[in-house]
Design a protein around this motif. Sequence first.
Motif, PDB file in Angstrom:
ATOM      1  N   GLN A  89       0.800  -1.198   0.000  1.00  0.00           N
ATOM      2  CA  GLN A  89       0.000   0.000   0.000  1.00  0.00           C
ATOM      3  C   GLN A  89       0.843   1.262   0.000  1.00  0.00           C
ATOM      4  N   PHE A 134      -6.198  -2.938   8.917  1.00  0.00           N
ATOM      5  CA  PHE A 134      -5.782  -3.625   7.702  1.00  0.00           C
ATOM      6  C   PHE A 134      -4.332  -4.100   7.889  1.00  0.00           C
ATOM      7  N   ASP A 177      -1.608  -4.890   4.783  1.00  0.00           N
ATOM      8  CA  ASP A 177      -0.984  -3.723   4.173  1.00  0.00           C
ATOM      9  C   ASP A 177      -0.034  -3.042   5.157  1.00  0.00           C
ATOM     10  N   ALA A 218      -7.593  -0.280  -3.820  1.00  0.00           N
ATOM     11  CA  ALA A 218      -7.527  -1.050  -2.580  1.00  0.00           C
ATOM     12  C   ALA A 218      -6.903  -0.267  -1.428  1.00  0.00           C
ATOM     13  N   TYR A 261     -10.555 -13.017   2.109  1.00  0.00           N
ATOM     14  CA  TYR A 261     -10.958 -11.839   1.351  1.00  0.00           C
ATOM     15  C   TYR A 261     -10.985 -12.114  -0.147  1.00  0.00           C
ATOM     16  N   ARG A 291      -0.959  -9.291  -0.910  1.00  0.00           N
ATOM     17  CA  ARG A 291      -2.300  -8.743  -1.128  1.00  0.00           C
ATOM     18  C   ARG A 291      -2.470  -8.311  -2.578  1.00  0.00           C
ATOM     19  N   TYR A 344      -8.862  -7.907  -5.653  1.00  0.00           N
ATOM     20  CA  TYR A 344      -9.929  -8.330  -4.741  1.00  0.00           C
ATOM     21  C   TYR A 344     -11.073  -7.328  -4.703  1.00  0.00           C
ATOM     22  N   TRP A 397     -12.661 -10.776   7.175  1.00  0.00           N
ATOM     23  CA  TRP A 397     -12.187 -10.481   5.812  1.00  0.00           C
ATOM     24  C   TRP A 397     -10.682 -10.677   5.858  1.00  0.00           C
ATOM     25  N   LEU A 412      -6.759  -9.747   4.958  1.00  0.00           N
ATOM     26  CA  LEU A 412      -6.789  -8.315   4.663  1.00  0.00           C
ATOM     27  C   LEU A 412      -6.917  -7.512   5.952  1.00  0.00           C
TER      28      LEU A 412
END
Length: 629
Positions: A18, A205, A208, A303, A441, A449, A453, A583, A586
């Motif tokens: 991220q 999260f 990330d 995302a 997820y 990740r 998604y 989820w 994630l």
Amino acid sequence: MKKLLLTFCLAAFYSCTQAQPARPVINTEDAEYIKANYTKMEKQVTMRDGKKLWCSIYLPKDQSVKYPILMTRTPYNAAPYGDAFKTTLGQNMLLAKEGFIFVYADVRGRWMSEGDFVDVRPQIDNKTNKTQTDESTDTYDTIDWLVKNLPNNNGKVGIEGISYPGFYSTASLPNAHPALKAVSPQAPVTDWFIGDDFHHNGAFFQMDAFAFLTSFGVPRPKPINPAEFKNGIKYTQHDNYKFYLEVGALPNFKKKYLGDSVKFWDNMMNHPNYDSFWKGMNIRPHLVNIKPAVLTVGGFFDAEDAFGAQNVYKAIEQQNPQAVKNMIVLGPWFHGGWERGDGDFFGDQNFGQKTSEYFRQHIELPFFKYYLKDKGDMTLPEASIFITGSNEWHQFKTWPPQNTVEKSLYLQANGKITFNKPTYDNSFDQYISDPAAPVPYQDGIQEKRTREYMIDDQRFASRRPDVKTYQTEVLADDMTLTGPVIADLFASTTGTDADFVVKLIDVFPDDYPNPVPNPKNVTMAGYQMLVRGDIFRGRFRNSYEKPEAFLPGRITEVKYAMPDIGHTFKKGHRIMIQVQNSWFPLVDRNPQKFVDIYHAKDSDFQKATMRIFHDKAAPSSVKMMVLEN
């Protein structure tokens, strides 16, 4: 710091995590163009407190006209340093070929700039002395030096950046330098607790955050070239679901991997609620008295920072007079996808046109040409929105559009949803939510990740007993939704805490044809395309500042807004809603016990029996805005 025996590939890290844009593929022709048409200089610009910030500057060789300055301030790096040249300039080559003075600045405390780095440095509105600094003052001081010292500049400056550089773009707006005329925050980091990157609605999260901070969060000892930085924390993972499940409760990340090396991880763990630490990092309240023109850009399927783009635009719109030129662009893009590739498809979905190319040619370039070069006409609308499903660009005078009607889809018994409230009593779906077997997820096995998604097929989830699925009858007409999506659940748990995930899904007809060609061998018949999904940490249902436990067995309302959408559910399709309580990986697992999750023990995690109600006293629903013709 603990000795770490596992290995980690930093190159793969930079391309997937991220807030960090992917490294571009080098185009030899573009690289040769840059060298042939630009010269480079490097300067250290002194700020008002005496610290020197690094700027890499590219000036057009053609000196027959004066050029505006287009700047990006970044925490990632202004490399390459020394004699080497960037292989592209601007966020795309249309800007480089148009001709600007390009400036890349290492922000305070990162790479070759002096000073101490602070993540999403808080804005100081009422400074007590002339040497106090924040990102706005650093931007102001940099611009002031540039316009006074760079040869052949026309006195006008623009700023743009994606993700973390998007935050620095936003931060240039309060008390902006008079020379700053045009700013484009793109997928800007905006609120790391409510909606971007590290948290959504208070839910952490973890994937990330951990992947990003194992490199970015490790401090550099002094001004340093990235090639000299060797301190990234090493680990390996091939199956992220298995990896994060085996790590267990959040304190185990520090014990096993992070040690005392990552200050921001420790800060997050010590601030579980929306306190002054998080509020100080929220730039939105400071977006007042804005003078430059603003073009905020975001992806519906971003995302990382879908929230940021939409809410920077909304804050400026709500807190400034209408005389301020404030525009928004939303398209069918992943994080930064509007600047990379053609934007004609994402995941399994084909949009039938080159949406990214359109943005670059017909929106971004005209914006900077008009405000920095006085070229062309400002005919851009308030909102340029690409509606998926129908796959069309729309222009609106406001965002969300004014010509909409609010409707709610109500969950019903037997897996149905309709636009009518339930008329019966005591109706609910019951299931077990088990943190030891959380809902994934995404389907399949992933090492890191994925960005897909956000738009992927949800059939894998609808087959699980701990995911409740509801859908309409086949739609007799097209239905276009534009704007916010509000989840409004009535639920109970045998535990004392719970997360809730709500997903809005487009179900394709059972005879929908497969794409041609079909290299991934995807089955589009019955495809369940995720249009919008988001999570809410239930303890924050009444306040992000003061969390509250659930009373076991009591029906409780959990209501929250998800990021805006722009999507047409076509005739012959169905609308589906899925509800679940995890989820993973994630988002970190909720122990389903009201404890400090950031300091929870593995023994705190417990199964809970969940009930989702759909009766006249507890009518769970999803509210949306339907566009009228």
